[in-house]
Design a protein around this motif. Structure first.
Motif, PDB file in Angstrom:
ATOM      1  N   SER A  89       0.844  -1.189   0.000  1.00  0.00           N
ATOM      2  CA  SER A  89       0.000   0.000   0.000  1.00  0.00           C
ATOM      3  C   SER A  89       0.882   1.242   0.000  1.00  0.00           C
ATOM      4  N   ARG A  90       0.254   2.396  -0.176  1.00  0.00           N
ATOM      5  CA  ARG A  90       1.021   3.653  -0.159  1.00  0.00           C
ATOM      6  C   ARG A  90       1.677   3.869   1.194  1.00  0.00           C
ATOM      7  N   SER A  91       0.983   3.468   2.251  1.00  0.00           N
ATOM      8  CA  SER A  91       1.580   3.614   3.577  1.00  0.00           C
ATOM      9  C   SER A  91       2.763   2.683   3.769  1.00  0.00           C
ATOM     10  N   GLY A  92       2.860   1.640   2.919  1.00  0.00           N
ATOM     11  CA  GLY A  92       4.006   0.738   3.007  1.00  0.00           C
ATOM     12  C   GLY A  92       5.308   1.376   2.559  1.00  0.00           C
ATOM     13  N   ARG A  93       5.232   2.442   1.765  1.00  0.00           N
ATOM     14  CA  ARG A  93       6.436   3.179   1.362  1.00  0.00           C
ATOM     15  C   ARG A  93       6.798   4.096   2.513  1.00  0.00           C
ATOM     16  N   ARG A  94       7.840   3.740   3.230  1.00  0.00           N
ATOM     17  CA  ARG A  94       8.145   4.447   4.471  1.00  0.00           C
ATOM     18  C   ARG A  94       9.643   4.447   4.717  1.00  0.00           C
ATOM     19  N   THR A  95      10.052   5.231   5.689  1.00  0.00           N
ATOM     20  CA  THR A  95      11.442   5.282   6.118  1.00  0.00           C
ATOM     21  C   THR A  95      11.529   4.778   7.553  1.00  0.00           C
ATOM     22  N   VAL A  96      12.405   3.801   7.768  1.00  0.00           N
ATOM     23  CA  VAL A  96      12.555   3.169   9.078  1.00  0.00           C
ATOM     24  C   VAL A  96      13.896   3.586   9.665  1.00  0.00           C
ATOM     25  N   THR A  97      13.880   4.050  10.909  1.00  0.00           N
ATOM     26  CA  THR A  97      15.114   4.391  11.608  1.00  0.00           C
ATOM     27  C   THR A  97      15.697   3.140  12.250  1.00  0.00           C
ATOM     28  N   LEU A  98      16.952   2.854  11.946  1.00  0.00           N
ATOM     29  CA  LEU A  98      17.599   1.649  12.467  1.00  0.00           C
ATOM     30  C   LEU A  98      18.074   1.886  13.895  1.00  0.00           C
ATOM     31  N   ASP A  99      17.831   0.915  14.757  1.00  0.00           N
ATOM     32  CA  ASP A  99      18.382   0.990  16.107  1.00  0.00           C
ATOM     33  C   ASP A  99      19.893   0.788  16.047  1.00  0.00           C
ATOM     34  N   SER A 100      20.574   1.096  17.126  1.00  0.00           N
ATOM     35  CA  SER A 100      22.033   1.060  17.123  1.00  0.00           C
ATOM     36  C   SER A 100      22.579  -0.343  16.849  1.00  0.00           C
ATOM     37  N   ALA A 101      21.936  -1.377  17.400  1.00  0.00           N
ATOM     38  CA  ALA A 101      22.415  -2.746  17.183  1.00  0.00           C
ATOM     39  C   ALA A 101      22.242  -3.162  15.719  1.00  0.00           C
ATOM     40  N   THR A 102      21.081  -2.867  15.144  1.00  0.00           N
ATOM     41  CA  THR A 102      20.845  -3.211  13.738  1.00  0.00           C
ATOM     42  C   THR A 102      21.777  -2.423  12.831  1.00  0.00           C
ATOM     43  N   PHE A 103      22.001  -1.156  13.160  1.00  0.00           N
ATOM     44  CA  PHE A 103      22.901  -0.336  12.349  1.00  0.00           C
ATOM     45  C   PHE A 103      24.317  -0.910  12.361  1.00  0.00           C
ATOM     46  N   ALA A 104      24.775  -1.349  13.532  1.00  0.00           N
ATOM     47  CA  ALA A 104      26.115  -1.939  13.620  1.00  0.00           C
ATOM     48  C   ALA A 104      26.194  -3.231  12.817  1.00  0.00           C
ATOM     49  N   LEU A 105      25.136  -4.053  12.868  1.00  0.00           N
ATOM     50  CA  LEU A 105      25.113  -5.290  12.091  1.00  0.00           C
ATOM     51  C   LEU A 105      25.124  -4.997  10.593  1.00  0.00           C
ATOM     52  N   MET A 106      24.341  -4.010  10.184  1.00  0.00           N
ATOM     53  CA  MET A 106      24.284  -3.669   8.760  1.00  0.00           C
ATOM     54  C   MET A 106      25.631  -3.155   8.273  1.00  0.00           C
ATOM     55  N   THR A 107      26.311  -2.378   9.086  1.00  0.00           N
ATOM     56  CA  THR A 107      27.626  -1.871   8.711  1.00  0.00           C
ATOM     57  C   THR A 107      28.622  -3.014   8.532  1.00  0.00           C
ATOM     58  N   ALA A 108      28.626  -3.951   9.491  1.00  0.00           N
ATOM     59  CA  ALA A 108      29.536  -5.088   9.385  1.00  0.00           C
ATOM     60  C   ALA A 108      29.162  -5.982   8.208  1.00  0.00           C
ATOM     61  N   TRP A 109      27.867  -6.141   7.963  1.00  0.00           N
ATOM     62  CA  TRP A 109      27.427  -7.011   6.874  1.00  0.00           C
ATOM     63  C   TRP A 109      27.799  -6.427   5.503  1.00  0.00           C
ATOM     64  N   ARG A 110      27.762  -5.107   5.405  1.00  0.00           N
ATOM     65  CA  ARG A 110      28.167  -4.487   4.141  1.00  0.00           C
ATOM     66  C   ARG A 110      29.628  -4.786   3.832  1.00  0.00           C
ATOM     67  N   ASP A 111      30.485  -4.751   4.857  1.00  0.00           N
ATOM     68  CA  ASP A 111      31.907  -5.078   4.647  1.00  0.00           C
ATOM     69  C   ASP A 111      32.083  -6.535   4.246  1.00  0.00           C
ATOM     70  N   VAL A 112      31.282  -7.424   4.849  1.00  0.00           N
ATOM     71  CA  VAL A 112      31.361  -8.845   4.493  1.00  0.00           C
ATOM     72  C   VAL A 112      30.969  -9.047   3.038  1.00  0.00           C
ATOM     73  N   GLN A 113      29.905  -8.406   2.599  1.00  0.00           N
ATOM     74  CA  GLN A 113      29.457  -8.569   1.220  1.00  0.00           C
ATOM     75  C   GLN A 113      30.467  -7.989   0.231  1.00  0.00           C
ATOM     76  N   LYS A 114      31.114  -6.893   0.591  1.00  0.00           N
ATOM     77  CA  LYS A 114      32.149  -6.342  -0.283  1.00  0.00           C
ATOM     78  C   LYS A 114      33.278  -7.349  -0.474  1.00  0.00           C
ATOM     79  N   ALA A 115      33.694  -8.011   0.608  1.00  0.00           N
ATOM     80  CA  ALA A 115      34.754  -9.012   0.509  1.00  0.00           C
ATOM     81  C   ALA A 115      34.298 -10.205  -0.327  1.00  0.00           C
ATOM     82  N   GLN A 116      33.047 -10.640  -0.130  1.00  0.00           N
ATOM     83  CA  GLN A 116      32.526 -11.757  -0.918  1.00  0.00           C
ATOM     84  C   GLN A 116      32.450 -11.396  -2.394  1.00  0.00           C
ATOM     85  N   ARG A 117      32.036 -10.164  -2.691  1.00  0.00           N
ATOM     86  CA  ARG A 117      31.921  -9.743  -4.085  1.00  0.00           C
ATOM     87  C   ARG A 117      33.292  -9.667  -4.735  1.00  0.00           C
TER      88      ARG A 117
END
Length: 326
Positions: A194-222
């Motif tokens: 739905s239109r309300s499904g298009r939204r912006t979600v603020t990441l909590d500190s733990a999720t943000f740290a995981l996403m940052t580390a995961w991006r580095d892992v994917q760069k190495a895999q790529r």
């Protein structure tokens, strides 16, 4: 998913072939008879299930259909494509949205005993959620599950979240697309429900740290994958056979090597384009020589080669006349 997806490293929407148990293929040879029996039983069960008619839709699905179909049929009536709206007289049971239930110890015990969920919508208690995340911390999809638990994207939204939709400076995820699939496991990109499904979600500190580390892992895999891909392409350009490239990469499948781990270099495209021309013999042309404009006349360094159109019977005396088109 590809490595460009923010939360996954392997696809969570695999096709029916990839969903089959791997125990049979991974078993050492000679394969144990009990594994063969289980494999045959699973195949037979799948065949029976596919032959059964689809189950009737529930009240919730019926309400969604009735919310959508009448409007489409009404437009068709107004445009005189059909004579009547066949949903005008349709009545369905009244739909009540189910209330979520918490997984208490008693409900968990009852579910383990009977195999039936207490309700269609079940919610885990904080302790159970923590146990699940602790048990899944080594799983390749752990980052996605952590994101779903604490930031509440739908499954398709989490699986289809690209890095371009994640603001790693402000710690926000822009939900503007999702991955959906049909009964045949065909996957495609679509907009949120739905239109309300298009939204912006603020990441909590733990999720943000995981996403940052995961991006580095994917760069190495790529980088590792691109190195193997480059090695295969260079080996192909050097004239190695596909079988030799397969052995170089340590791949069991010949077709996978040919289809996935090699890409045609530009010179192969040029050679493929020149091959039909070289096959046809022409007067005054030496197919083994590529530095002549006419027979016996080598071109000077840096000069463009002259091309000629041969026009039979174009001259007044009936002889062919050559026209320089270079």
């Amino acid at each position: 998913m590809t490595s460009s997806t923010a939360t996954t490293a392997v696809s969570s929407t695999r096709g029916p072939t990839e969903r089959r148990p791997r125990a049979w293929k991974q078993a050492k040879k000679p394969r144990p008879p009990h594994l063969r029996a289980r494999w045959k039983a699973a195949q037979a069960a799948l065949k029976v299930a596919n032959a059964e008619p689809r189950k009737n839709s529930g009240p919730g699905a019926q309400k969604r259909y009735l919310d959508t179909v009448p409007a489409a049929l009404g437009d068709a009536v107004r445009e005189k494509l059909i004579s009547e709206n066949w949903t005008d007289g349709v009545a369905i049971p009244k739909y009540h949205r189910p209330d979520p239930l918490v997984w208490t110890d008693e409900r968990v015990a009852r579910w383990r005993e009977t195999g039936r969920k207490p309700g269609p919508v079940m919610v885990g208690a904080p302790e159970q959620t923590g146990e699940f995340l602790d048990a899944a911390v080594e799983h390749p999809l752990y980052v996605m599950w952590h994101l779903m638990v604490f930031c509440a994207p739908r499954r398709g939204e989490a699986a289809g979240l690209p890095w371009a939709g994640v603001d790693m400076t402000k710690g926000r995820a822009n939900i503007v697309e999702q991955l959906v699939s049909d009964a045949s496991y065909y996957v495609w990109e679509d907009t949120p429900k739905s239109r309300s499904g298009r939204r912006t979600v603020t990441l909590d500190s733990a999720t943000f740290a995981l996403m940052t580390a995961w991006r580095d892992v994917q760069k190495a895999q790529r980088t590792e994958w691109e190195g193997k891909h480059c090695a295969a392409s260079l080996s192909l350009a050097a004239g190695l056979s596909m079988k030799a490239i397969q052995a170089l990469l340590g791949r069991a499948s010949y077709s996978l090597t040919a289809d996935t781990y090699t890409s045609l270099m530009p010179q192969f495209e040029k050679e493929a384009a020149d091959a039909p021309v070289a096959l046809v013999p022409r007067k005054g042309a030496d197919p083994a020589t590529d530095n002549s404009t006419e027979a016996g006349e080598p071109s000077q360094a840096g000069e463009p080669k002259a091309l000629y159109l041969v026009q039979p019977d174009a001259s007044e005396d009936g002889k062919s006349c050559n026209q320089d088109v270079s």
